[in-house]
Write an enzyme that holds these catalytic residues in place. Sequence first.
Site, PDB file in Angstrom:
ATOM      1  N   ASN A 148       5.983   5.135   5.432  1.00 11.90           N
ATOM      2  CA  ASN A 148       6.584   6.437   5.683  1.00 11.90           C
ATOM      3  C   ASN A 148       6.257   6.880   7.114  1.00 11.90           C
ATOM      4  O   ASN A 148       7.097   7.374   7.842  1.00 11.90           O
ATOM      5  CB  ASN A 148       6.065   7.420   4.640  1.00 11.90           C
ATOM      6  CG  ASN A 148       6.945   8.617   4.569  1.00 11.90           C
ATOM      7  OD1 ASN A 148       8.140   8.548   4.878  1.00 11.90           O
ATOM      8  ND2 ASN A 148       6.375   9.736   4.210  1.00 11.90           N
ATOM      9  N   GLY A 149       5.002   6.677   7.509  1.00 18.74           N
ATOM     10  CA  GLY A 149       4.629   6.747   8.930  1.00 18.74           C
ATOM     11  C   GLY A 149       4.528   5.313   9.420  1.00 18.74           C
ATOM     12  O   GLY A 149       4.107   4.435   8.664  1.00 18.74           O
ATOM     13  N   ASN A 205      -9.485  11.080   0.522  1.00 20.10           N
ATOM     14  CA  ASN A 205      -8.514  11.345   1.586  1.00 20.10           C
ATOM     15  C   ASN A 205      -7.912  12.717   1.300  1.00 20.10           C
ATOM     16  O   ASN A 205      -7.034  12.854   0.455  1.00 20.10           O
ATOM     17  CB  ASN A 205      -7.440  10.251   1.578  1.00 20.10           C
ATOM     18  CG  ASN A 205      -6.416  10.445   2.679  1.00 20.10           C
ATOM     19  OD1 ASN A 205      -6.469  11.418   3.428  1.00 20.10           O
ATOM     20  ND2 ASN A 205      -5.480   9.525   2.773  1.00 20.10           N
ATOM     21  N   HIS A 256      -3.383   5.240  12.287  1.00 21.50           N
ATOM     22  CA  HIS A 256      -3.347   4.085  11.368  1.00 21.50           C
ATOM     23  C   HIS A 256      -4.364   3.009  11.758  1.00 21.50           C
ATOM     24  O   HIS A 256      -4.221   1.848  11.366  1.00 21.50           O
ATOM     25  CB  HIS A 256      -1.966   3.384  11.356  1.00 21.50           C
ATOM     26  CG  HIS A 256      -0.848   4.176  10.775  1.00 21.50           C
ATOM     27  ND1 HIS A 256       0.426   4.106  11.272  1.00 21.50           N
ATOM     28  CD2 HIS A 256      -0.798   5.040   9.731  1.00 21.50           C
ATOM     29  CE1 HIS A 256       1.225   4.888  10.573  1.00 21.50           C
ATOM     30  NE2 HIS A 256       0.497   5.478   9.626  1.00 21.50           N
ATOM     31  N   ARG A 308      13.916   2.838   0.418  1.00 19.52           N
ATOM     32  CA  ARG A 308      14.595   2.237  -0.745  1.00 19.52           C
ATOM     33  C   ARG A 308      16.014   2.750  -0.880  1.00 19.52           C
ATOM     34  O   ARG A 308      16.952   1.983  -1.119  1.00 19.52           O
ATOM     35  CB  ARG A 308      13.837   2.562  -2.042  1.00 19.52           C
ATOM     36  CG  ARG A 308      12.790   1.545  -2.384  1.00 19.52           C
ATOM     37  CD  ARG A 308      11.930   2.048  -3.510  1.00 19.52           C
ATOM     38  NE  ARG A 308      11.106   3.154  -3.024  1.00 19.52           N
ATOM     39  CZ  ARG A 308       9.899   3.451  -3.496  1.00 19.52           C
ATOM     40  NH1 ARG A 308       9.404   2.755  -4.484  1.00 19.52           N
ATOM     41  NH2 ARG A 308       9.203   4.438  -3.004  1.00 19.52           N
ATOM     42  N   GLU A 314       5.896  -4.342   3.528  1.00 19.87           N
ATOM     43  CA  GLU A 314       5.381  -5.181   2.442  1.00 19.87           C
ATOM     44  C   GLU A 314       6.460  -5.491   1.405  1.00 19.87           C
ATOM     45  O   GLU A 314       6.372  -6.487   0.702  1.00 19.87           O
ATOM     46  CB  GLU A 314       4.202  -4.481   1.735  1.00 19.87           C
ATOM     47  CG  GLU A 314       2.920  -4.487   2.536  1.00 19.87           C
ATOM     48  CD  GLU A 314       1.821  -3.662   1.885  1.00 19.87           C
ATOM     49  OE1 GLU A 314       1.775  -3.576   0.643  1.00 19.87           O
ATOM     50  OE2 GLU A 314       0.999  -3.084   2.627  1.00 19.87           O
ATOM     51  N   ASN A 315       7.449  -4.594   1.302  1.00 15.93           N
ATOM     52  CA  ASN A 315       8.404  -4.700   0.189  1.00 15.93           C
ATOM     53  C   ASN A 315       9.827  -5.065   0.579  1.00 15.93           C
ATOM     54  O   ASN A 315      10.705  -5.113  -0.282  1.00 15.93           O
ATOM     55  CB  ASN A 315       8.434  -3.375  -0.581  1.00 15.93           C
ATOM     56  CG  ASN A 315       7.136  -3.128  -1.309  1.00 15.93           C
ATOM     57  OD1 ASN A 315       6.775  -3.877  -2.206  1.00 15.93           O
ATOM     58  ND2 ASN A 315       6.407  -2.106  -0.899  1.00 15.93           N
ATOM     59  N   HIS A 356       2.629  -1.774  11.074  1.00 13.72           N
ATOM     60  CA  HIS A 356       2.387  -0.937   9.889  1.00 13.72           C
ATOM     61  C   HIS A 356       3.642  -0.092   9.705  1.00 13.72           C
ATOM     62  O   HIS A 356       3.855   0.891  10.423  1.00 13.72           O
ATOM     63  CB  HIS A 356       1.145  -0.068  10.125  1.00 13.72           C
ATOM     64  CG  HIS A 356       0.845   0.887   9.005  1.00 13.72           C
ATOM     65  ND1 HIS A 356      -0.281   0.786   8.207  1.00 13.72           N
ATOM     66  CD2 HIS A 356       1.516   1.969   8.538  1.00 13.72           C
ATOM     67  CE1 HIS A 356      -0.275   1.752   7.312  1.00 13.72           C
ATOM     68  NE2 HIS A 356       0.804   2.497   7.497  1.00 13.72           N
ATOM     69  N   GLU A 363      -6.727   0.579   3.260  1.00  8.12           N
ATOM     70  CA  GLU A 363      -7.568   1.440   4.088  1.00  8.12           C
ATOM     71  C   GLU A 363      -8.813   1.914   3.328  1.00  8.12           C
ATOM     72  O   GLU A 363      -9.885   2.061   3.905  1.00  8.12           O
ATOM     73  CB  GLU A 363      -6.743   2.641   4.570  1.00  8.12           C
ATOM     74  CG  GLU A 363      -5.702   2.238   5.596  1.00  8.12           C
ATOM     75  CD  GLU A 363      -4.509   3.165   5.671  1.00  8.12           C
ATOM     76  OE1 GLU A 363      -3.691   3.158   4.731  1.00  8.12           O
ATOM     77  OE2 GLU A 363      -4.391   3.897   6.668  1.00  8.12           O
TER      78      GLU A 363
END
Length: 406
Positions: A214-215, A7, A183, A289, A338-339, A211, A389
């Site tokens: 950050n993006g 990537n 995405h 966070r 997810e967090n 999703h 991904e």
Amino acid sequence: MIILVINCGSSSIKYQVLDMKNDNEYSLLAKGILERIAMPMSKLTHKPTGKTPVVMEMPVADHKIGMRIVLDALVNPEYGVISSFSDIDAVGHRIVQGAEYFDKSVLVDDEVIRKITVCCDFAPLHNPAHLLGIEAVSNVLPDVPQAVTFDTAFHQTMAPEVYMYALPYQYYKKYGVRRYGAHGTSHQYVSQRGAALAGIPLDNSRIITCHIGNGSSVTAIRNGKVVDTSMGFTPLEGMIMGTRCGSIDASLVPYLMKKENKTPDEMTALMNKESGFLGMSEGVTSDCRDLVDRREAGDERARLILAKLVLDITKLVGSYVAEMNGVDLIVFTAGIAENNPWLRRDVSANFAYLGAKIDEEVNAVARGSETIISTPDSKVKIAMIPTDEELVIARDTMHLVEDLRK
Ligand code: AMP
């Protein structure tokens, strides 16, 4: 089959090496990132599975030299994971923009390179870097087949009324102005994993995937095919993100440009790099966070930003429920979703009217592995699925190379 997944960003090369036995049996041999390419000092963080991670600093003039450094790390006797370059069977690249040219992954040839080059116009920060990556691999591994997987490909099933903007039609014909989404690889992966986990047949399903990282983007998927997605011509459209503003009244663009005397490039940077969490917090943070910590400490601005995050997701999910006349499964994925159990809980609570019911206890501890977080009697299933991904890219590359060998 050993697959190197690449990537490439404008100043970085992220990589993973996977040993693929088949779609479901595979192992991650190493992953890492080479950052700050073409800057005074570059940094390689190499994480070989089962060995001590390595961090090295060195000057790296360009992507070609960078690729060589990454490959050297992979064959290093101490911290390498393969014995020679010839162990690599294929390389798969992530490509941000494939426009209407690509609705699936393909092997790289001259025509594919030409089309990715045309698409640079739509993704000027990303596609040129991906091309550098392909060229760098061709230089160092000239005989190894390369494949490309597009972030836009999964969204190519959207209907014209979904992807067209109500702008003069001529700009679609002249410049390809339309919604492409992004995405896609992640939405595809988590929708398929989520459906399997929830026991819902993909070909008879209405799934909404969130999703949120950050993006961030939200996608509506009916019978395995994308109906709508929140990102548009570029990844700027849709919801609030780390540094992007998401959808705004388009009149604000000329208004602010005039008031602040900004050029088009400066305005683009303002909306993509200086807005979202970062802009609303007046430069304090783009990281969720920090916002959560600050909200817990009673910070009102952090509360406002996180409330907007939940609202934006809710509005997108709600509109997709309407577009699909219902929903069977909502999937949460990527760094933020997810967090942060509170985010999944707060969004899901807004769909109680559909009979969506989250299992608070299961949700509170769901982290790191695929989990159904709705109660057994919930009318809408809700899942948390860590995205992967690179695995999709490795699988697609493996299939293309298998076909090539037939
Ligand atoms: P991504 O772009 O998917 O890597 O997601 C990045 C976002 O996920 C950042 O805003 C992080 O604050 C958030 N994130 C990552 N790990 C955690 C965590 N352990 N707890 C809360 N937020 C997290």
